[in-house]
Scaffold this active site. Structure first.
Site, mmCIF file in Angstrom:
data_model
loop_
_atom_site.group_PDB
_atom_site.id
_atom_site.type_symbol
_atom_site.label_atom_id
_atom_site.label_comp_id
_atom_site.label_asym_id
_atom_site.label_seq_id
_atom_site.Cartn_x
_atom_site.Cartn_y
_atom_site.Cartn_z
ATOM 1 N N GLU A 92 0.816 -1.244 -0.147
ATOM 2 C CA GLU A 92 -0.152 0.008 0.076
ATOM 3 C C GLU A 92 0.788 1.251 0.022
ATOM 4 O O GLU A 92 1.910 1.336 0.488
ATOM 5 C CB GLU A 92 -0.967 -0.007 1.150
ATOM 6 C CG GLU A 92 -2.076 -0.780 1.184
ATOM 7 C CD GLU A 92 -3.210 -0.314 2.090
ATOM 8 O OE1 GLU A 92 -3.815 -1.429 2.344
ATOM 9 O OE2 GLU A 92 -3.298 0.703 2.552
ATOM 10 N N CYS A 105 3.255 8.011 1.861
ATOM 11 C CA CYS A 105 3.547 7.266 2.538
ATOM 12 C C CYS A 105 3.924 6.102 1.853
ATOM 13 O O CYS A 105 3.128 5.651 1.133
ATOM 14 C CB CYS A 105 2.659 6.717 3.622
ATOM 15 S SG CYS A 105 3.283 5.605 4.845
ATOM 16 N N CYS A 112 6.509 -7.740 6.790
ATOM 17 C CA CYS A 112 7.958 -7.157 7.555
ATOM 18 C C CYS A 112 8.194 -8.146 8.553
ATOM 19 O O CYS A 112 7.306 -8.991 9.209
ATOM 20 C CB CYS A 112 7.213 -6.004 8.198
ATOM 21 S SG CYS A 112 8.452 -5.048 9.358
ATOM 22 N N CYS A 116 6.064 -6.274 15.054
ATOM 23 C CA CYS A 116 5.600 -5.519 16.100
ATOM 24 C C CYS A 116 4.198 -5.698 16.470
ATOM 25 O O CYS A 116 3.212 -6.124 15.685
ATOM 26 C CB CYS A 116 5.666 -4.055 15.955
ATOM 27 S SG CYS A 116 7.433 -3.130 15.290
ATOM 28 N N CYS A 119 1.160 -4.013 15.183
ATOM 29 C CA CYS A 119 0.972 -3.556 13.653
ATOM 30 C C CYS A 119 0.425 -4.805 12.998
ATOM 31 O O CYS A 119 1.034 -5.834 12.982
ATOM 32 C CB CYS A 119 2.374 -3.271 13.102
ATOM 33 S SG CYS A 119 2.585 -3.150 11.644
ATOM 34 N N CYS A 341 -1.834 3.980 9.369
ATOM 35 C CA CYS A 341 -0.766 3.127 9.543
ATOM 36 C C CYS A 341 -1.271 1.829 10.422
ATOM 37 O O CYS A 341 -2.163 2.130 11.322
ATOM 38 C CB CYS A 341 0.308 3.888 10.094
ATOM 39 S SG CYS A 341 1.115 5.119 9.227
HETATM 40 S S1 SF4 Z 1 5.655 -1.293 12.768
HETATM 41 FE FE1 SF4 Z 1 5.040 -3.038 11.751
HETATM 42 S S2 SF4 Z 1 5.865 -2.331 9.378
HETATM 43 FE FE2 SF4 Z 1 7.060 -0.964 11.305
HETATM 44 S S3 SF4 Z 1 8.676 -2.535 11.684
HETATM 45 FE FE3 SF4 Z 1 6.856 -2.996 13.058
HETATM 46 S S4 SF4 Z 1 5.938 -4.790 12.078
HETATM 47 FE FE4 SF4 Z 1 7.418 -3.869 10.546
#
Ligand code: SF4
Length: 368
Positions: A92, A105, A112, A116, A119, A341
């Site tokens: 995206e 963005c 990823c 996190c 996220c 986000c």
């Molecule tokens: S916030 Fe999401 S995209 Fe960013 S580093 Fe952490 S897991 Fe990866």
């Protein structure tokens, strides 16, 4: 042999490619301007390039953007594109217009690996790094599509934040040439202050970025002590807060801005108490010039987390501000199109859904 995608090159790379074709550097500069400043994808459009060069290019190279799965325009003017990067993966890109700027963005990876807790991209796992061309294709498409929509030849995107899907510093080799194109006066001509790399804290690569291509730096902090950050941002187990802050201090030697932005996602009952705010003050005060950006969490079912109340966010911000730290609370934008986000992976994660959309064709664009 497949054609070379010219979006994969910064200007030096394009000059080297042109040299292989027996062409001088100024030809590469002309070509580069056609691609990035004018959005050309057809060599026949490039009227000031010799026909012989256009013929050579047509045989060996092309300018390949990413297929668009969908484009949504929010009632507040935010635009979200979902791009197909193959093998069932999508990324995206979000454009956020404001009175004095237009921010794009951009994603750096499909998925990823950092994982996190808050996220949804992290929950999806890692698929692959994007190439330089795939990173730049997001900016190339957005800039020229927006100019066409607004019927202007002026630049629309003034700021780029590498805050989409992925940890940009874990895709360093593709990231740096892409940043160079963003900054190049023959490319997008963006100021270093207006291009931001956001990292979860890959300490050695923060040092490399400082030396190779210093741009503005944002750090996803999200916790005020190591025990909590180990849980929320697992890369902290490798590069704990102290090491991260030291790297930020070193970065400021060469950074175009004299502060680092710390991103802090406000999670109800997890990291949002007065005590957490005081711990943050103790971490940064007198040590590093910084700003805090408090981000309202966008809940998604697998997280098991909740958004802090606005009263809690305000009380938390007040402690930081009273302690002398510039603190902003991020406005949520594009809520009606899930552009915020942390929701970037939502549609990607459900690959059946994405495939369904791909076979149905693009989703109709809603008027702004
Ligand atoms: S916030 Fe999401 S995209 Fe960013 S580093 Fe952490 S897991 Fe990866």
């Amino acid at each position: 042999m497949s054609a070379v995608n010219l979006l994969d090159f910064d200007l030096d790379g394009l000059a080297a490619f042109c040299e292989q074709l027996g062409e001088k550097r100024f030809r590469a500069t002309q070509l580069f301007r056609w691609i990035h400043q004018r959005g050309a994808s057809d060599f026949d459009q490039m009227s000031d390039l010799a026909k012989s060069l256009r013929a050579k290019l047509a045989g060996q190279a092309d300018i390949r953007g990413l297929p668009i799965i969908s484009e949504h325009v929010s009632s507040d003017g935010t635009v979200k594109w979902l791009f197909d990067v193959g093998a069932g993966n999508a990324v995206e890109t979000v454009f956020i217009p404001e009175d004095d700027r237009g921010t794009l963005c951009v994603s750096s990876q499909a998925g990823c690996a950092v994982g996190c807790r808050f996220c949804s991209t992290g929950h999806q796992g890692f698929s692959r790094n994007l190439s330089t061309g795939e990173i730049l294709a997001q900016l190339w498409h957005a800039e020229h599509a927006l100019r066409a929509r607004l019927q202007t030849s002026d630049r629309v995107i003034s700021n780029v934040v590498m805050m989409g899907m992925g940890e940009p510093l874990q895709n360093y080799g593709a990231l740096v040439p892409a940043l160079r194109v963003m900054l190049d006066d023959h490319g997008y001509g963006l100021s270093r202050r207006r291009v931001t790399v956001s990292t979860s804290g890959v300490v050695p690569m923060i040092d490399r970025l400082r030396d190779d291509c210093p741009v503005a730096l944002a750090v996803s902090l999200h916790a005020s002590n190591d025990a909590l950050r180990d849980e929320l941002v697992p890369i902290n187990r490798k590069y704990p807060i102290d090491e991260l802050l030291d790297a930020c201090v070193r970065y400021l030697d060469k950074a175009p801005r004299d502060f680092v932005t710390f991103e802090y996602c406000m999670l109800d009952g997890v990291n949002d108490s007065d005590e957490h705010a005081r711990q943050l003050l103790n971490l940064v005060r007198g040590r590093i010039s910084c700003k805090f950006n408090l981000i309202p969490f966008n809940p998604f079912p697998a997280s098991g987390l909740r958004r802090s109340s606005s009263a809690r966010v305000q009380a938390f911000a007040k402690i930081l501000v009273d302690g002398g730290i510039v603190t902003t609370v991020r406005k949520t934008r594009g809520d009606d199109i899930d552009a915020a986000c942390g929701q970037l992976a939502g549609e990607v994660q459900d690959r059946t859904h994405v495939r369904e959309r791909m076979t149905r064709g693009p989703i109709p664009i809603r008027p702004a």
